[in-house]
Design a protein around this motif. Structure first.
Motif, short mmCIF file in Angstrom:
data_model
loop_
_atom_site.label_atom_id
_atom_site.label_comp_id
_atom_site.label_asym_id
_atom_site.label_seq_id
_atom_site.Cartn_x
_atom_site.Cartn_y
_atom_site.Cartn_z
N ILE A 7 0.84 -1.20 0.00
CA ILE A 7 0.00 0.00 0.00
C ILE A 7 0.87 1.25 0.00
O ILE A 7 0.62 2.21 -0.73
CB ILE A 7 -0.97 -0.02 1.20
CG1 ILE A 7 -2.01 -1.11 0.99
CG2 ILE A 7 -1.63 1.34 1.39
CD1 ILE A 7 -2.93 -1.32 2.15
N GLY A 8 1.92 1.25 0.80
CA GLY A 8 2.84 2.39 0.83
C GLY A 8 3.51 2.61 -0.51
O GLY A 8 3.66 3.75 -0.97
N VAL A 11 0.92 4.12 -2.97
CA VAL A 11 0.68 5.54 -2.71
C VAL A 11 1.89 6.37 -3.13
O VAL A 11 1.75 7.43 -3.75
CB VAL A 11 0.36 5.76 -1.20
CG1 VAL A 11 0.38 7.23 -0.85
CG2 VAL A 11 -0.97 5.13 -0.86
N ALA A 14 2.10 6.56 -6.95
CA ALA A 14 1.04 7.43 -7.48
C ALA A 14 1.40 8.90 -7.26
O ALA A 14 1.23 9.73 -8.17
CB ALA A 14 -0.28 7.09 -6.79
N LEU A 15 1.87 9.23 -6.07
CA LEU A 15 2.30 10.62 -5.83
C LEU A 15 3.49 11.00 -6.70
O LEU A 15 3.55 12.12 -7.22
CB LEU A 15 2.65 10.80 -4.35
CG LEU A 15 1.50 10.79 -3.36
CD1 LEU A 15 2.03 10.83 -1.92
CD2 LEU A 15 0.58 11.96 -3.62
N GLY A 37 7.43 5.80 -1.22
CA GLY A 37 6.55 4.65 -0.97
C GLY A 37 7.20 3.59 -0.11
O GLY A 37 6.55 3.00 0.76
#
Length: 90
Positions: A7-8, A11, A14-15, A37
């Motif tokens: 998940i990290g 994210v 994506a950022l 991430g």
């Protein structure tokens, strides 16, 4: 499987892609996103393990009970060596 790292990473990437597109440098954005991430994922795994350890669950952390150690168990062998390092002769 622990969900913190994937998940990290998702994210972070994506950022990173968003910043990379905004700055017109996608390669840099992806690299920074992977780094962020990874940090977020490892941090969230640490928080999860701390919560499990606090609740009494198996957090995967090692704790030692040093209350039963004696004074003679402090790393000294009690030997009678002279401590001379030796060395080569002539």
């Amino acid at each position: 499987m622990k969900a913190g790292l994937p998940i990290g990473m998702a994210v972070g990437i994506a950022l990173g892609v968003a910043f990379g597109l905004a700055l017109n440098n996608l390669a840099l954005g992806i690299g920074v996103g992977v780094a962020i991430g990874g940090g977020l994922g490892v941090a969230s795994m640490g928080v999860t393990n701390a919560k499990k350890a606090k609740d009494g669950g198996d957090g995967g952390t090692f704790t030692s009970d040093a209350s039963n150690s004696t004074g003679s168990d402090c790393g000294s062998d009690g030997g009678g060596g002279d401590g001379g390092g030796g060395g080569g002769g002539d």
